[in-house]
Structures are given as C-alpha cells and as structure tokens.
Design a protein around this motif. Structure first.
Motif, PDB file in Angstrom:
ATOM      1  N   GLN A 230       0.952  -1.236   0.016  1.00 41.19           N
ATOM      2  CA  GLN A 230      -0.045   0.097   0.140  1.00 41.19           C
ATOM      3  C   GLN A 230       1.099   1.268  -0.199  1.00 41.19           C
ATOM      4  OE1 GLN A 230      -0.358   2.329   2.922  1.00 41.19           O
ATOM      5  NE2 GLN A 230      -1.487   3.503   1.539  1.00 41.19           N
ATOM      6  N   VAL A 231       0.647   2.174  -0.726  1.00 40.47           N
ATOM      7  CA  VAL A 231       1.348   3.404  -0.895  1.00 40.47           C
ATOM      8  C   VAL A 231       0.469   4.463  -1.453  1.00 40.47           C
ATOM      9  CG1 VAL A 231       2.438   2.973  -3.457  1.00 40.47           C
ATOM     10  CG2 VAL A 231       3.679   4.024  -1.627  1.00 40.47           C
ATOM     11  N   ASN A 232       0.883   5.733  -0.921  1.00 34.45           N
ATOM     12  CA  ASN A 232       0.272   6.911  -1.509  1.00 34.45           C
ATOM     13  C   ASN A 232       1.444   7.650  -2.444  1.00 34.45           C
ATOM     14  OD1 ASN A 232      -0.248  10.023  -2.027  1.00 34.45           O
ATOM     15  ND2 ASN A 232      -1.824   9.717  -0.281  1.00 34.45           N
ATOM     16  N   LEU A 233       1.245   7.780  -3.629  1.00 32.34           N
ATOM     17  CA  LEU A 233       2.042   8.234  -4.470  1.00 32.34           C
ATOM     18  C   LEU A 233       2.204   9.737  -4.706  1.00 32.34           C
ATOM     19  CD1 LEU A 233       1.359   5.226  -7.107  1.00 32.34           C
ATOM     20  CD2 LEU A 233       3.704   5.437  -5.756  1.00 32.34           C
ATOM     21  N   GLN A 234       1.353  10.397  -4.337  1.00 33.49           N
ATOM     22  CA  GLN A 234       1.021  11.690  -4.518  1.00 33.49           C
ATOM     23  C   GLN A 234       1.035  12.304  -5.706  1.00 33.49           C
ATOM     24  OE1 GLN A 234       3.936  13.311  -1.410  1.00 33.49           O
ATOM     25  NE2 GLN A 234       2.722  12.718   0.136  1.00 33.49           N
ATOM     26  N   HIS A 235       0.574  11.510  -6.751  1.00 34.70           N
ATOM     27  CA  HIS A 235       0.546  11.814  -8.202  1.00 34.70           C
ATOM     28  C   HIS A 235       1.765  11.834  -8.814  1.00 34.70           C
ATOM     29  CE1 HIS A 235      -3.886  12.306  -7.610  1.00 34.70           C
ATOM     30  NE2 HIS A 235      -3.499  13.082  -6.928  1.00 34.70           N
ATOM     31  N   CYS A 236       2.837  11.341  -8.343  1.00 39.10           N
ATOM     32  CA  CYS A 236       4.183  11.711  -8.986  1.00 39.10           C
ATOM     33  C   CYS A 236       4.499  10.597  -9.754  1.00 39.10           C
ATOM     34  CB  CYS A 236       5.205  11.657  -7.601  1.00 39.10           C
ATOM     35  SG  CYS A 236       6.926  11.707  -8.164  1.00 39.10           S
ATOM     36  N   LYS A 237       5.162  10.972 -11.088  1.00 36.98           N
ATOM     37  CA  LYS A 237       5.537  10.195 -11.966  1.00 36.98           C
ATOM     38  C   LYS A 237       6.699   9.151 -11.484  1.00 36.98           C
ATOM     39  CE  LYS A 237       7.017  10.248 -16.731  1.00 36.98           C
ATOM     40  NZ  LYS A 237       7.105  11.146 -17.794  1.00 36.98           N
ATOM     41  N   ASP A 238       7.499   9.798 -10.728  1.00 34.68           N
ATOM     42  CA  ASP A 238       8.837   9.097 -10.430  1.00 34.68           C
ATOM     43  C   ASP A 238       8.498   7.994  -9.321  1.00 34.68           C
ATOM     44  OD1 ASP A 238      10.432  10.710 -12.077  1.00 34.68           O
ATOM     45  OD2 ASP A 238      11.191  12.075 -10.561  1.00 34.68           O
ATOM     46  N   ALA A 239       7.574   8.449  -8.290  1.00 36.62           N
ATOM     47  CA  ALA A 239       7.106   7.427  -7.478  1.00 36.62           C
ATOM     48  C   ALA A 239       6.343   6.247  -8.029  1.00 36.62           C
ATOM     49  CB  ALA A 239       6.518   8.258  -6.380  1.00 36.62           C
ATOM     50  N   MET A 240       5.742   6.507  -9.138  1.00 34.52           N
ATOM     51  CA  MET A 240       5.195   5.572  -9.536  1.00 34.52           C
ATOM     52  C   MET A 240       5.912   4.476 -10.574  1.00 34.52           C
ATOM     53  SD  MET A 240       1.843   4.489 -10.061  1.00 34.52           S
ATOM     54  CE  MET A 240       0.344   4.715 -11.104  1.00 34.52           C
ATOM     55  N   SER A 241       7.016   5.014 -10.977  1.00 31.78           N
ATOM     56  CA  SER A 241       8.021   4.338 -11.582  1.00 31.78           C
ATOM     57  C   SER A 241       8.800   3.565 -10.476  1.00 31.78           C
ATOM     58  CB  SER A 241       9.069   5.381 -12.348  1.00 31.78           C
ATOM     59  OG  SER A 241      10.165   4.683 -12.804  1.00 31.78           O
TER      60      SER A 241
ATOM     61  N   TYR B 116       0.017   8.245 -10.025  1.00 25.68           N
ATOM     62  CA  TYR B 116       0.209   9.251 -11.299  1.00 25.68           C
ATOM     63  C   TYR B 116      -0.904   8.891 -12.379  1.00 25.68           C
ATOM     64  CZ  TYR B 116       2.798  10.844 -15.449  1.00 25.68           C
ATOM     65  OH  TYR B 116       2.861  11.699 -16.553  1.00 25.68           O
ATOM     66  N   ALA B 117      -1.383  10.066 -13.039  1.00 28.43           N
ATOM     67  CA  ALA B 117      -2.147   9.834 -14.020  1.00 28.43           C
ATOM     68  C   ALA B 117      -1.923  10.577 -15.318  1.00 28.43           C
ATOM     69  CB  ALA B 117      -3.489  10.350 -13.565  1.00 28.43           C
ATOM     70  N   TRP B 118      -1.955  10.261 -16.177  1.00 30.02           N
ATOM     71  CA  TRP B 118      -1.782  10.999 -17.488  1.00 30.02           C
ATOM     72  C   TRP B 118      -3.082  11.089 -18.285  1.00 30.02           C
ATOM     73  CZ3 TRP B 118       1.177  14.259 -19.999  1.00 30.02           C
ATOM     74  CH2 TRP B 118       1.323  14.593 -21.199  1.00 30.02           C
ATOM     75  N   ARG B 119      -3.474  12.429 -18.505  1.00 30.17           N
ATOM     76  CA  ARG B 119      -4.742  12.719 -18.999  1.00 30.17           C
ATOM     77  C   ARG B 119      -6.118  11.942 -18.294  1.00 30.17           C
ATOM     78  NH1 ARG B 119      -3.229  12.608 -25.498  1.00 30.17           N
ATOM     79  NH2 ARG B 119      -1.868  14.433 -25.304  1.00 30.17           N
ATOM     80  N   ASN B 120      -5.734  12.069 -16.961  1.00 30.32           N
ATOM     81  CA  ASN B 120      -6.679  11.484 -16.187  1.00 30.32           C
ATOM     82  C   ASN B 120      -6.862  10.038 -16.049  1.00 30.32           C
ATOM     83  OD1 ASN B 120      -7.038  14.237 -15.216  1.00 30.32           O
ATOM     84  ND2 ASN B 120      -9.064  14.569 -16.698  1.00 30.32           N
ATOM     85  N   ARG B 121      -6.036   9.306 -16.604  1.00 31.73           N
ATOM     86  CA  ARG B 121      -5.866   7.872 -16.682  1.00 31.73           C
ATOM     87  C   ARG B 121      -4.444   7.399 -15.859  1.00 31.73           C
ATOM     88  NH1 ARG B 121      -9.875   5.826 -18.601  1.00 31.73           N
ATOM     89  NH2 ARG B 121      -9.082   3.957 -19.199  1.00 31.73           N
TER      90      ARG B 121
ATOM     91  N   LEU C 277      -5.485  -2.877 -13.702  1.00 34.57           N
ATOM     92  CA  LEU C 277      -5.651  -1.533 -12.764  1.00 34.57           C
ATOM     93  C   LEU C 277      -6.853  -1.475 -12.682  1.00 34.57           C
ATOM     94  CD1 LEU C 277      -2.910   0.672 -14.249  1.00 34.57           C
ATOM     95  CD2 LEU C 277      -2.791  -0.250 -12.099  1.00 34.57           C
ATOM     96  N   TYR C 278      -7.566  -1.313 -11.424  1.00 32.40           N
ATOM     97  CA  TYR C 278      -8.898  -1.228 -11.187  1.00 32.40           C
ATOM     98  C   TYR C 278      -8.946   0.199 -10.640  1.00 32.40           C
ATOM     99  CZ  TYR C 278      -9.413  -6.064 -11.735  1.00 32.40           C
ATOM    100  OH  TYR C 278      -9.669  -7.282 -12.102  1.00 32.40           O
ATOM    101  N   TYR C 279      -9.773   1.175 -11.279  1.00 32.58           N
ATOM    102  CA  TYR C 279      -9.940   2.601 -10.851  1.00 32.58           C
ATOM    103  C   TYR C 279     -11.239   3.319 -11.768  1.00 32.58           C
ATOM    104  CZ  TYR C 279      -7.416   4.266 -14.750  1.00 32.58           C
ATOM    105  OH  TYR C 279      -6.937   4.159 -16.210  1.00 32.58           O
ATOM    106  N   GLU C 280     -11.785   4.319 -11.005  1.00 33.05           N
ATOM    107  CA  GLU C 280     -12.674   4.979 -11.910  1.00 33.05           C
ATOM    108  C   GLU C 280     -11.949   5.998 -12.963  1.00 33.05           C
ATOM    109  OE1 GLU C 280     -15.932   6.479 -13.272  1.00 33.05           O
ATOM    110  OE2 GLU C 280     -16.168   5.324 -11.252  1.00 33.05           O
ATOM    111  N   GLY C 281     -12.462   5.530 -13.895  1.00 35.01           N
ATOM    112  CA  GLY C 281     -11.906   5.973 -15.299  1.00 35.01           C
ATOM    113  C   GLY C 281     -12.644   6.597 -16.040  1.00 35.01           C
ATOM    114  N   ASN C 282     -13.314   7.735 -15.392  1.00 31.41           N
ATOM    115  CA  ASN C 282     -14.345   8.605 -16.163  1.00 31.41           C
ATOM    116  C   ASN C 282     -13.717   9.668 -17.203  1.00 31.41           C
ATOM    117  OD1 ASN C 282     -13.759  10.562 -14.502  1.00 31.41           O
ATOM    118  ND2 ASN C 282     -15.749  10.529 -13.544  1.00 31.41           N
ATOM    119  N   GLY C 283     -12.420   9.894 -16.861  1.00 29.20           N
ATOM    120  CA  GLY C 283     -11.795  10.668 -17.849  1.00 29.20           C
ATOM    121  C   GLY C 283     -11.789  12.195 -17.480  1.00 29.20           C
TER     122      GLY C 283
END
Length: 143
Positions: free
Chosen positions: A21-32, A52-57, A68-74
């Motif tokens: 379990q981790v909070n990535l704080q929307h960080c691209k490097d943390a996701m990597s 981390y999300a790119w174009r809300n995905r 990956l399971y998540y709400e993907g309404n965009g």
C-alpha cells in the motif's frame, strides 16, 4: 515502499500473496519506483492512493501486465487504484465498488479445508477536507 502485508492463502503448500500500500502523491517518479519494487518484490496486489495519472488515466504500470482497477471517467484523475497481477487475476478477481476515492475488488483464496474464501480488498483516499469516513467507505464497510 512504506508498507507491505502478506495474505496467506493456504493451498497444499505454504504460499502467500504479497500486498503493498502506498500514497504516490500523483508523482511520476514514485510510480516508476513502485513499478520496479512490484517486479523486484513480486508484489501481486498494490493498494494505491493518489496514483500518477496522464490525461486523467492511471499511467506507469502497464509494463507489469495485470490489471488496474479505478474510476476512469476521464473528467478527473483517480485518487484510489488497485493493481492486481495476472497471478491473482487468473484466480478470479472483479471490481465491486468504484468511485474516484474508493476502489474495492474481490478475489478468492483457498483455505485449509480446500474451500474458496472470498476476500475483499479496498484502496481508499481520504481527502483532508471531507468528514471521515466518507459515505462511500462507510457503506462499503457496512455491507
């Protein structure tokens, strides 16, 4: 990563499923970094907050396979997500609840008697400006 749990599934041998379990704080490097950790530690389920999300995905874990399971309404980026490896997904895994801040998946494990046991796993983001617990989380726990 900061937290790792092991869920025992008693098959005929002592096997287990690695969960982090981790909070990535929307960080691209943390996701990597998470992707490298998942591969190295053989994590099969990751409960993520603020991925981390790119174009809300959710982006950055596609190279691992799995789902990956998540709400993907965009419209808005998700704040909760669950990664499930193909090893677990192939046992049967499906999403039962999903909104921007809460994702719940159910899967099955085999107990000591050889019976299938349902296990629900949740990833929940708790905004600081919202009453805790959120309505969605409370309803899910009370089910």
């Amino acid at each position: 990563m900061n937290t790792q749990r092991t869920l025992h599934k008693h098959l005929h041998t002592n096997t287990h499923t690695n969960i982090c379990q981790v909070n990535l704080q929307h960080c691209k490097d943390a996701m990597s970094e998470l992707g490298q950790y998942v591969r190295r530690a053989k994590v099969e389920i990751a409960l993520l907050q603020e991925p981390y999300a790119w174009r809300n995905r959710v982006a950055g874990l596609g190279h691992l396979g799995g789902a990956l399971y998540y709400e993907g309404n965009g419209e808005l980026p998700p704040r909760a997500c669950i990664y499930v490896s193909n090893n677990v997904r192939n046992m049967g895994c499906f999403m039962t609840m999903c909104c921007r801040d809460l994702v719940v998946v159910e899967t099955y494990f085999i107990n000591d008697e050889g019976k299938r046991c349902k296990v629900a796993l949740a990833s929940c983001y708790q905004p600081g400006d919202v009453e805790t617990p959120t309505k969605e989380l409370e309803e899910t726990v009370l089910r």
